[in-house]
Design a protein around this motif. Structure first.
Motif, PDB file in Angstrom:
ATOM      1  N   ARG A 127     -12.466   3.103 -10.800  1.00  0.00           N
ATOM      2  CA  ARG A 127     -12.093   2.484  -9.090  1.00  0.00           C
ATOM      3  C   ARG A 127     -11.069   1.423  -9.316  1.00  0.00           C
ATOM      4  NH1 ARG A 127     -11.419   5.032  -5.209  1.00  0.00           N
ATOM      5  NH2 ARG A 127     -10.137   3.889  -3.747  1.00  0.00           N
ATOM      6  N   ALA A 128     -10.994   0.571 -10.282  1.00  0.00           N
ATOM      7  CA  ALA A 128     -10.127  -0.313 -10.751  1.00  0.00           C
ATOM      8  C   ALA A 128      -8.738  -0.005 -10.828  1.00  0.00           C
ATOM      9  CB  ALA A 128     -10.556  -1.345 -11.899  1.00  0.00           C
ATOM     10  N   TYR A 129      -8.718   1.159 -11.580  1.00  0.00           N
ATOM     11  CA  TYR A 129      -7.257   1.655 -11.631  1.00  0.00           C
ATOM     12  C   TYR A 129      -6.662   2.340 -10.208  1.00  0.00           C
ATOM     13  CZ  TYR A 129      -7.625   0.616 -16.628  1.00  0.00           C
ATOM     14  OH  TYR A 129      -7.842  -0.038 -17.686  1.00  0.00           O
ATOM     15  N   ILE A 130      -7.557   3.295  -9.620  1.00  0.00           N
ATOM     16  CA  ILE A 130      -7.230   3.824  -8.573  1.00  0.00           C
ATOM     17  C   ILE A 130      -7.229   2.928  -7.494  1.00  0.00           C
ATOM     18  CG2 ILE A 130      -7.633   5.489  -6.803  1.00  0.00           C
ATOM     19  CD1 ILE A 130      -6.704   6.770  -9.399  1.00  0.00           C
ATOM     20  N   GLY A 131      -7.921   2.082  -7.179  1.00  0.00           N
ATOM     21  CA  GLY A 131      -7.923   1.365  -5.935  1.00  0.00           C
ATOM     22  C   GLY A 131      -7.294  -0.065  -5.914  1.00  0.00           C
ATOM     23  N   VAL A 132      -6.923  -0.511  -7.374  1.00  0.00           N
ATOM     24  CA  VAL A 132      -6.443  -1.734  -7.550  1.00  0.00           C
ATOM     25  C   VAL A 132      -4.998  -1.700  -8.123  1.00  0.00           C
ATOM     26  CG1 VAL A 132      -6.546  -4.102  -8.208  1.00  0.00           C
ATOM     27  CG2 VAL A 132      -8.480  -2.942  -7.398  1.00  0.00           C
ATOM     28  N   PHE A 133      -5.110  -0.984  -9.274  1.00  0.00           N
ATOM     29  CA  PHE A 133      -3.887  -0.951 -10.050  1.00  0.00           C
ATOM     30  C   PHE A 133      -2.829  -0.246  -9.499  1.00  0.00           C
ATOM     31  CE2 PHE A 133      -1.186   0.436 -13.501  1.00  0.00           C
ATOM     32  CZ  PHE A 133      -0.728  -1.031 -14.214  1.00  0.00           C
ATOM     33  N   ALA A 134      -3.102   0.952  -9.126  1.00  0.00           N
ATOM     34  CA  ALA A 134      -2.071   1.897  -8.439  1.00  0.00           C
ATOM     35  C   ALA A 134      -1.268   0.894  -7.315  1.00  0.00           C
ATOM     36  CB  ALA A 134      -2.641   3.022  -7.939  1.00  0.00           C
ATOM     37  N   ALA A 135      -2.148   0.242  -6.341  1.00  0.00           N
ATOM     38  CA  ALA A 135      -1.428  -0.395  -5.477  1.00  0.00           C
ATOM     39  C   ALA A 135      -0.667  -1.687  -6.017  1.00  0.00           C
ATOM     40  CB  ALA A 135      -2.532  -0.602  -4.635  1.00  0.00           C
ATOM     41  N   TYR A 136      -1.063  -2.353  -6.904  1.00  0.00           N
ATOM     42  CA  TYR A 136      -0.371  -3.359  -7.687  1.00  0.00           C
ATOM     43  C   TYR A 136       0.958  -2.619  -8.321  1.00  0.00           C
ATOM     44  CZ  TYR A 136       1.188  -6.179 -11.704  1.00  0.00           C
ATOM     45  OH  TYR A 136       1.782  -6.656 -12.762  1.00  0.00           O
ATOM     46  N   LYS A 137       0.997  -1.673  -8.878  1.00  0.00           N
ATOM     47  CA  LYS A 137       1.904  -1.236  -9.662  1.00  0.00           C
ATOM     48  C   LYS A 137       3.130  -0.896  -8.786  1.00  0.00           C
ATOM     49  CE  LYS A 137       3.796  -0.029 -13.444  1.00  0.00           C
ATOM     50  NZ  LYS A 137       3.890  -1.174 -14.605  1.00  0.00           N
ATOM     51  N   THR A 138       2.819  -0.147  -7.413  1.00  0.00           N
ATOM     52  CA  THR A 138       3.623  -0.099  -6.458  1.00  0.00           C
ATOM     53  C   THR A 138       4.460  -1.199  -5.786  1.00  0.00           C
ATOM     54  OG1 THR A 138       2.411   1.994  -5.566  1.00  0.00           O
ATOM     55  CG2 THR A 138       3.767   0.957  -4.178  1.00  0.00           C
ATOM     56  N   ILE A 139       3.586  -2.350  -5.594  1.00  0.00           N
ATOM     57  CA  ILE A 139       4.089  -3.511  -5.259  1.00  0.00           C
ATOM     58  C   ILE A 139       5.122  -4.070  -6.297  1.00  0.00           C
ATOM     59  CG2 ILE A 139       3.490  -6.263  -4.905  1.00  0.00           C
ATOM     60  CD1 ILE A 139       0.841  -5.022  -3.601  1.00  0.00           C
ATOM     61  N   GLN A 140       4.708  -4.172  -7.553  1.00  0.00           N
ATOM     62  CA  GLN A 140       5.450  -4.335  -8.711  1.00  0.00           C
ATOM     63  C   GLN A 140       6.846  -3.739  -8.529  1.00  0.00           C
ATOM     64  OE1 GLN A 140       4.717  -3.063 -12.691  1.00  0.00           O
ATOM     65  NE2 GLN A 140       4.489  -5.278 -13.315  1.00  0.00           N
ATOM     66  N   GLN A 141       6.897  -2.489  -8.229  1.00  0.00           N
ATOM     67  CA  GLN A 141       8.283  -1.687  -8.665  1.00  0.00           C
ATOM     68  C   GLN A 141       8.953  -1.845  -7.390  1.00  0.00           C
ATOM     69  OE1 GLN A 141       6.368   2.356  -9.188  1.00  0.00           O
ATOM     70  NE2 GLN A 141       6.253   2.011 -11.435  1.00  0.00           N
ATOM     71  N   THR A 142       8.180  -2.206  -6.481  1.00  0.00           N
ATOM     72  CA  THR A 142       8.917  -2.242  -4.924  1.00  0.00           C
ATOM     73  C   THR A 142       9.595  -3.637  -4.412  1.00  0.00           C
ATOM     74  OG1 THR A 142       7.544  -0.621  -4.078  1.00  0.00           O
ATOM     75  CG2 THR A 142       8.605  -1.639  -2.634  1.00  0.00           C
ATOM     76  N   VAL A 143       8.916  -4.674  -4.781  1.00  0.00           N
ATOM     77  CA  VAL A 143       9.123  -6.180  -4.086  1.00  0.00           C
ATOM     78  C   VAL A 143       8.999  -7.183  -4.989  1.00  0.00           C
ATOM     79  CG1 VAL A 143       8.638  -5.196  -1.934  1.00  0.00           C
ATOM     80  CG2 VAL A 143       6.857  -6.602  -3.135  1.00  0.00           C
ATOM     81  N   LYS A 144       8.748  -6.835  -6.597  1.00  0.00           N
ATOM     82  CA  LYS A 144       8.721  -8.089  -7.453  1.00  0.00           C
ATOM     83  C   LYS A 144       9.900  -9.105  -7.389  1.00  0.00           C
ATOM     84  CE  LYS A 144       8.113  -9.006 -12.584  1.00  0.00           C
ATOM     85  NZ  LYS A 144       8.119  -8.191 -13.631  1.00  0.00           N
ATOM     86  N   THR A 145      11.072  -8.549  -7.026  1.00  0.00           N
ATOM     87  CA  THR A 145      12.147  -9.382  -7.031  1.00  0.00           C
ATOM     88  C   THR A 145      12.542  -9.776  -5.412  1.00  0.00           C
ATOM     89  OG1 THR A 145      13.206  -8.222  -8.736  1.00  0.00           O
ATOM     90  CG2 THR A 145      14.739  -9.595  -7.430  1.00  0.00           C
ATOM     91  N   GLN A 146      12.362  -8.831  -4.515  1.00  0.00           N
ATOM     92  CA  GLN A 146      12.643  -9.260  -3.232  1.00  0.00           C
ATOM     93  C   GLN A 146      11.607 -10.100  -2.580  1.00  0.00           C
ATOM     94  OE1 GLN A 146      12.555  -6.202  -4.706  1.00  0.00           O
ATOM     95  NE2 GLN A 146      14.059  -4.662  -3.877  1.00  0.00           N
ATOM     96  N   ALA A 147      10.486  -9.953  -2.935  1.00  0.00           N
ATOM     97  CA  ALA A 147       9.268 -10.832  -2.205  1.00  0.00           C
ATOM     98  C   ALA A 147       8.357 -11.215  -3.477  1.00  0.00           C
ATOM     99  CB  ALA A 147       8.565 -10.002  -1.240  1.00  0.00           C
ATOM    100  N   PRO A 148       8.715 -12.178  -4.259  1.00  0.00           N
ATOM    101  CA  PRO A 148       7.905 -12.691  -5.441  1.00  0.00           C
ATOM    102  C   PRO A 148       6.571 -13.158  -5.029  1.00  0.00           C
ATOM    103  CG  PRO A 148       9.899 -14.208  -5.192  1.00  0.00           C
ATOM    104  CD  PRO A 148      10.123 -12.849  -4.244  1.00  0.00           C
TER     105      PRO A 148
END
Length: 540
Positions: A127-148
């Protein structure tokens, strides 16, 4: 009920295909991720693009899975109750002694009697990977620079979830998670904790900078069901979490523990200073979450007060008992001992948990922070003022206030009451005929270090209810409070009845999809992959 859980999990696993190898696929396919992990009754990323914060839906996803929780209503998306049951309730909650299970799953040979069920014990790992890490990774790839700032919040949420995960299992794929490699090697728990501290450093710096430039900014106010987008409170939570993690490793790396504990408390934002700072997830705006324990205790009838909790609350004449539990059908308050042959028709009459659908699910509280600071002061650390005894008393008083239990002064002056013995109301052969401990309530400046530590941890254990996961971790770290051992041990000798269960095994999914990776984890564990092997920080 567990048959339904198991069937639900098999279906969910088939839908999500949740091996760690597949994480890279999940995080690279946003469309697929939304379809699988976003409740279709809630707003979608497309609907959210209007305010340029469509990524907020992934913050929602992460918050829902630190403790797996579901939305009010019925339907195939409301699997949070069952997921919470097997990731939290049938692991940490019962292992801590706070709660006792009334089910007879698998003929009574299950987690409660140390025959660990793989489909249960592996659930939070996945659950930690599917429910939490996957969403985190999307945020990292999408807005790490634009919305730190959004990325910083995602970092804090990831650490909050994986701190729970690593404290269940030990080594995990963490720094390499999301890799597309055929084998994903595990990190040692020492490396994982070091990464946690660095990530919290980074997140705190970014959020502080954001607040300097945007003092009243709350860009995630529409999605953050914990703090309504208040970044100042998230910084205090991150510091409080750092304090918890620092104390967790004190017997493994005392210097690193002291450095991080003092950093957390003495930061300009500091740690929790009132119950208003408590972190909890509840209904917020359009996110109508309900508390899974309400379903598990009332609808399922699968959990009741724990026998160990009965010993301490009754022995101390603790008024919080009525805040935590309901009177039993036997009259008064009665608990269920973990590790017995359960007669469900009898034990279901014991004290149910006093919770309703709208009760928030707690993550971390001000009383816990005060007890952490008390232990730090006991160790001679700079905990921001106040002796160990003063902080201890403040912790008890804050817990009383949190639970509407009245004035704690009389309780704190009790120098004679001790935990009582346990009399099983259904089967006297399951009773515990001596006091589990002789520790009293009143602080004693002349007590030994261990007596003072037991006093602090015992009151912390009571105060963190119903978070049995944290209570179990503190028991493993310190040996306190003294928890009633199981009577039936079906572990085939892998778990010692006296020292009790120390961790959860790695998942069967990992053994089949990432065999070399899990082998690296076992090597780092330093012992067999079973419930009897101690974690890195479990050094006392």
């Amino acid at each position: 009920m567990i048959k339904n859980i198991y069937r639900c999990l098999r279906i969910k696993r088939a839908m999500l295909a949740y091996s760690l190898i597949a994480i890279s696929v999940l995080v690279s396919c946003t469309k697929n991720f939304d379809a699988i992990n976003t409740d279709p009754t809630q707003v979608t990323p497309e609907m959210l693009k209007a305010d340029n914060r469509y990524i907020g839906v992934f913050i929602v996803q992460m918050e829902k899975n630190v403790f797996p929780i579901s939305n009010q209503g019925t339907g195939p998306n409301n699997f949070g109750d069952e997921m919470y049951q097997i990731t939290q309730n049938l692991t940490g909650d019962i292992f801590s002694g706070q709660q006792g299970a009334t089910g007879t799953w698998f003929g009574g040979s299950n987690n409660t009697t140390y025959n660990l069920i793989p489909s249960w014990t592996g659930a939070y790992f996945d659950r930690a990977y599917i429910g939490v890490f996957a969403a985190y990774k999307t945020i990292q790839q999408t807005v790490k620079t634009q919305a730190p700032d959004v990325y910083a919040l995602a970092q804090i949420l990831k650490v909050a979830a994986f701190q729970r995960a690593t404290d269940m299992y030990g080594p995990m794929p963490y720094t390499r998670a999301g890799s597309s490699d055929a084998t994903i090697n595990y990190d040692s728990q020492q490396v994982i904790y070091q990464s946690f501290f660095k990530e919290l450093d980074s997140a705190r710096t970014v959020l502080k900078d954001y607040l300097v430039k945007n003092p009243s900014g709350k860009p995630l106010v529409n999605y953050d069901a914990v703090y309504a987008g208040d970044y100042a409170k998230w910084i205090r939570f991150a510091n409080s979490l750092r304090l918890r993690m620092a104390m967790r490793i004190v017997y493994a790396d005392a210097a690193l523990a002291k450095t991080n504990a003092e950093d957390a408390v003495n930061d300009s934002y500091g740690v929790f200073t009132a119950n208003a700072d408590n972190a909890a997830l509840g209904t917020y705006m359009n996110y109508n979450y309900h508390n899974p324990l309400e379903v598990i205790t009332n609808s399922f009838g699968d959990v009741r007060m724990g026998a160990t909790m009965e010993c301490y609350l009754k022995g101390y004449n603790d008024p919080r008992i009525s805040s935590y539990f309901k009177a039993s059908d036997f009259g008064g308050y009665h608990g269920v001992r973990t590790g017995i042959n359960v007669d469900r028709s009898g034990y279901i009459k014991c004290s149910a948990i006093n919770v309703n659908q709208t009760t928030s699910t707690p993550w971390m509280s001000y009383p816990e922070v005060l007890f952490l600071r008390a232990e730090g002061a006991l160790r001679g650390w700079n905990m921001g003022g106040g002796s160990a005894g003063i902080l201890y008393a403040q912790g008890v008083s804050a817990s009383f206030a949190q639970n509407n239990a009245g004035d704690a002064s009389g309780y704190l002056s009790d120098a004679t009451s001790t935990p009582t013995s346990y009399t099983d109301p259904v089967n006297s052969s399951n009773s515990f005929n001596s006091n589990p401990s002789n520790i009293t309530i009143k602080w004693d400046d002349n007590a030994s270090f261990e007596q003072s530590l037991e006093r602090i941890i015992t009151q912390k254990w009571i105060a963190v209810f119903p978070d049995g996961q944290e209570a179990w971790s503190e028991f493993r770290r310190t040996g306190y409070p003294k928890i009633l051992p199981v009577l039936v041990n079906n572990s085939s000798g892998t778990i010692n009845t006296t020292t009790q269960i120390r961790r959860l095994p790695f998942t069967q999914n990992q053994y089949s999809t990432n065999p070399a990776g899990v082998a690296s984890g076992v090597a780092l564990l330093g012992g067999p992959d079973n419930g009897g092997t101690k974690l890195w920080w479990d050094k006392k």
